[in-house]
Design an enzyme around this catalytic site. Structure first.
Site, PDB file in Angstrom:
ATOM      1  N   TRP A  34      -3.910   9.557  13.027  1.00  0.00           N
ATOM      2  CA  TRP A  34      -5.248   9.793  12.450  1.00  0.00           C
ATOM      3  C   TRP A  34      -6.140   8.576  12.629  1.00  0.00           C
ATOM      4  O   TRP A  34      -7.362   8.692  12.676  1.00  0.00           O
ATOM      5  CB  TRP A  34      -5.199  10.376  11.043  1.00  0.00           C
ATOM      6  CG  TRP A  34      -4.994   9.499   9.843  1.00  0.00           C
ATOM      7  CD1 TRP A  34      -4.292   8.345   9.767  1.00  0.00           C
ATOM      8  CD2 TRP A  34      -5.510   9.756   8.519  1.00  0.00           C
ATOM      9  NE1 TRP A  34      -4.310   7.871   8.483  1.00  0.00           N
ATOM     10  CE2 TRP A  34      -5.047   8.706   7.693  1.00  0.00           C
ATOM     11  CE3 TRP A  34      -6.301  10.759   7.954  1.00  0.00           C
ATOM     12  CZ2 TRP A  34      -5.370   8.653   6.324  1.00  0.00           C
ATOM     13  CZ3 TRP A  34      -6.616  10.701   6.605  1.00  0.00           C
ATOM     14  CH2 TRP A  34      -6.154   9.656   5.804  1.00  0.00           C
ATOM     15  N   ASP A 169      -0.450   6.882   1.795  1.00  0.00           N
ATOM     16  CA  ASP A 169       0.964   6.565   1.571  1.00  0.00           C
ATOM     17  C   ASP A 169       1.456   6.468   0.126  1.00  0.00           C
ATOM     18  O   ASP A 169       2.282   7.238  -0.313  1.00  0.00           O
ATOM     19  CB  ASP A 169       1.308   5.250   2.282  1.00  0.00           C
ATOM     20  CG  ASP A 169       1.060   5.316   3.780  1.00  0.00           C
ATOM     21  OD1 ASP A 169       0.478   6.310   4.258  1.00  0.00           O
ATOM     22  OD2 ASP A 169       1.447   4.374   4.485  1.00  0.00           O
ATOM     23  N   TYR A 358      -2.952  -1.049  -2.008  1.00  0.00           N
ATOM     24  CA  TYR A 358      -3.004   0.000  -0.975  1.00  0.00           C
ATOM     25  C   TYR A 358      -3.765   1.241  -1.457  1.00  0.00           C
ATOM     26  O   TYR A 358      -4.968   1.158  -1.631  1.00  0.00           O
ATOM     27  CB  TYR A 358      -1.551   0.284  -0.564  1.00  0.00           C
ATOM     28  CG  TYR A 358      -1.324   0.512   0.919  1.00  0.00           C
ATOM     29  CD1 TYR A 358      -1.946  -0.248   1.895  1.00  0.00           C
ATOM     30  CD2 TYR A 358      -0.442   1.515   1.340  1.00  0.00           C
ATOM     31  CE1 TYR A 358      -1.698  -0.022   3.245  1.00  0.00           C
ATOM     32  CE2 TYR A 358      -0.185   1.744   2.687  1.00  0.00           C
ATOM     33  CZ  TYR A 358      -0.815   0.976   3.638  1.00  0.00           C
ATOM     34  OH  TYR A 358      -0.557   1.206   4.972  1.00  0.00           O
ATOM     35  N   TRP A 359      -3.092   2.375  -1.687  1.00  0.00           N
ATOM     36  CA  TRP A 359      -3.808   3.595  -2.073  1.00  0.00           C
ATOM     37  C   TRP A 359      -3.787   3.821  -3.585  1.00  0.00           C
ATOM     38  O   TRP A 359      -4.019   4.932  -4.052  1.00  0.00           O
ATOM     39  CB  TRP A 359      -3.213   4.807  -1.337  1.00  0.00           C
ATOM     40  CG  TRP A 359      -3.574   4.809   0.113  1.00  0.00           C
ATOM     41  CD1 TRP A 359      -2.848   4.278   1.135  1.00  0.00           C
ATOM     42  CD2 TRP A 359      -4.761   5.357   0.728  1.00  0.00           C
ATOM     43  NE1 TRP A 359      -3.504   4.455   2.340  1.00  0.00           N
ATOM     44  CE2 TRP A 359      -4.668   5.115   2.118  1.00  0.00           C
ATOM     45  CE3 TRP A 359      -5.893   6.030   0.236  1.00  0.00           C
ATOM     46  CZ2 TRP A 359      -5.655   5.513   3.030  1.00  0.00           C
ATOM     47  CZ3 TRP A 359      -6.875   6.433   1.139  1.00  0.00           C
ATOM     48  CH2 TRP A 359      -6.746   6.167   2.512  1.00  0.00           C
ATOM     49  N   GLU A 402      -9.044  -3.619   6.265  1.00  0.00           N
ATOM     50  CA  GLU A 402      -8.357  -2.330   6.147  1.00  0.00           C
ATOM     51  C   GLU A 402      -8.790  -1.602   4.869  1.00  0.00           C
ATOM     52  O   GLU A 402      -9.047  -0.414   4.866  1.00  0.00           O
ATOM     53  CB  GLU A 402      -6.845  -2.602   6.128  1.00  0.00           C
ATOM     54  CG  GLU A 402      -5.978  -1.361   6.088  1.00  0.00           C
ATOM     55  CD  GLU A 402      -4.492  -1.708   6.013  1.00  0.00           C
ATOM     56  OE1 GLU A 402      -4.161  -2.908   5.877  1.00  0.00           O
ATOM     57  OE2 GLU A 402      -3.674  -0.781   6.083  1.00  0.00           O
TER      58      GLU A 402
END
Ligand code: DGY
Length: 429
Positions: A34, A169, A358-359, A402
């Protein structure tokens, strides 16, 4: 904007490798599925031939059954530079690609959306049509694999078999379903994480999550990457609202692509309508006013309020009740649409909101870009303009990172990250 444009172009040039882009030289040195789609959307404004090339090389590694692997490994990168590498995945080699080494899991099918965007932004429409003619049957094959091979629940939605397949993730929305996955920390002694050597540990998934990721990938691998009978022998099978919204959006993009190359578009529009309908029936929660993943093994919806649950806003056919409800949640303190900082990946008011990991809190540009597109398609111009300004503002201040700290906007994770650069170019186009 000139300075940001130059910076974004520099990132895209530096991350171009032979025939594809890497998301980040340090942390992700191969080709990700993706990522390539989002990156191609930006490359279309800079080097359109590379945008097509990125998609072509990815689809050259498509499996016979139609799945597009989530990573295509670069044979020149050492096994020590990324884990889990080709030896771990032990997948059948894809004949169409140099080296042909891939993983066996998938990622959200953003590629038809990317192909449509590149086509619309291309000056040379005839050359672009040839690219679309090459891609179209492959894009359709990917959809067919996902719709048929991965409809584990039998209700018309795709199931993912690993959190990595969602691209989100370590989102809290997997925590409930992951409870069923044993944690074997000895796996982390047998397999050394490479990500935490290259990025700050507190910004990455925990070791507990990582041990589960390894176990799930190994289990799917040991079943020969077959999808039959998954419900009996795989501990993680989940219907993800973001993945399934992208499935429906992909069908709409395929309809436009079909029209551009003289093929009947109606079946694609029908499929998009069907997925949207089932998505609303199965994954919308009137209690929270947003969408949540369903654990297919237990039938339960996650209760975590994650940005993936707002992604259905990208669907033009979303019924008005859900559209208004998502807007309300988007505007709430938990997410803060219309603020200076784009949407975080997790509700800011949740007790376990983590601004760095992160997420589980940080701002990601790709989901914000998708939601921005959705706001525009529904005619919410003011919200779309605010979100665009917030995205460009955070990238200008923090760099093409990122992800970003949702409290003060600091750039975190990998520096010089391809999709952040690419989508910034698209936002400025
Ligand atoms: C990683 O390497 O952390 C990726 O997100 C897995 O695809």
């Amino acid at each position: 904007e000139e300075e940001l444009r130059d910076q974004a172009i520099e990132v895209l040039d530096a991350n171009w490798e032979r025939d594809h882009s890497v998301p980040s030289r340090a942390l992700y040195p191969h080709q990700w599925s993706w990522d390539s789609a989002f990156t191609a959307i930006g490359l279309a404004h800079h080097r359109p031939e590379r945008a097509w090339r990125d998609l072509r090389s990815l689809f050259s590694a498509q499996w016979y059954d139609g799945r597009v692997p989530h990573i295509v490994f670069d044979p020149d990168v050492s096994e020590r530079d990324y884990f889990p590498g080709p030896a771990f995945w032990d997948a059948p080699a894809s004949p169409g690609r140099l080296g042909g080494l891939t993983t066996g899991i998938v990622q959200p099918p953003v590629h038809p959306v990317a192909a449509r965007e590149i086509f619309l932004n291309c000056l040379d429409r005839d050359a672009a049509r040839l690219e679309l003619e090459w891609l179209y049957p492959r894009l359709v094959k990917q959809q067919t694999y996902l719709c048929e091979g991965r409809d584990v629940g039998g209700d018309g939605l795709v199931s993912i078999v690993h959190p990595w397949e969602s691209g989100l993730d370590n989102s809290p929305c997997w925590d409930g379903a992951l409870e069923a996955v044993p944690v074997d920390l000895s796996l982390l002694r047998r397999h050394r994480r490479q990500d935490t050597k290259r990025a700050v540990h507190a910004h990455r998934p925990t070791d507990t999550d990582y041990a589960r990721y390894i176990l799930l990938a190994a289990n799917y691998r040991d079943g020969g990457y077959l999808d039959e009978g998954l419900i009996e022998h795989h501990p993680f099978i989940v219907e993800c609202p973001s993945f399934n919204s992208i499935m429906a959006l992909a069908e709409l993009a395929l309809a436009d692509i079909a029209e551009a190359i003289g093929i009947d578009a109606a079946p694609h529009r029908d499929k998009a309508e069907h997925i949207t309908k089932v998505l609303v029936e199965r994954l919308f929660s009137p209690e929270t006013g947003m969408f949540h993943p369903r654990d297919v093994r237990t039938g339960e919806l996650s209760t975590a309020r994650c940005v993936g649950g707002l992604v259905p806003l990208i669907l033009p056919g979303l019924p008005e009740a859900q559209r208004l409800s998502l807007l309300e949640v988007g505007r709430s303190v938990g997410f803060g649409l219309n603020r200076e900082i784009p949407l975080p990946s997790y509700d800011r008011t949740a007790p376990d909101f983590d601004r760095l990991r992160y997420w589980r809190g940080p701002v990601w540009i790709n989901v914000n870009w998708l939601i921005w597109q959705g706001l525009r398609s529904h005619g919410h111009e003011r919200e779309a303009a605010d979100l665009r300004a917030a995205m460009l503002g955070i990238i200008r201040r923090g760099g093409c990172h990122e992800y970003f700290d949702p409290v003060d906007g600091t750039g975190i994770g990998a520096v010089a990250f391809s999709w952040t650069a690419a989508l910034a170019l698209d936002l400025m186009a």
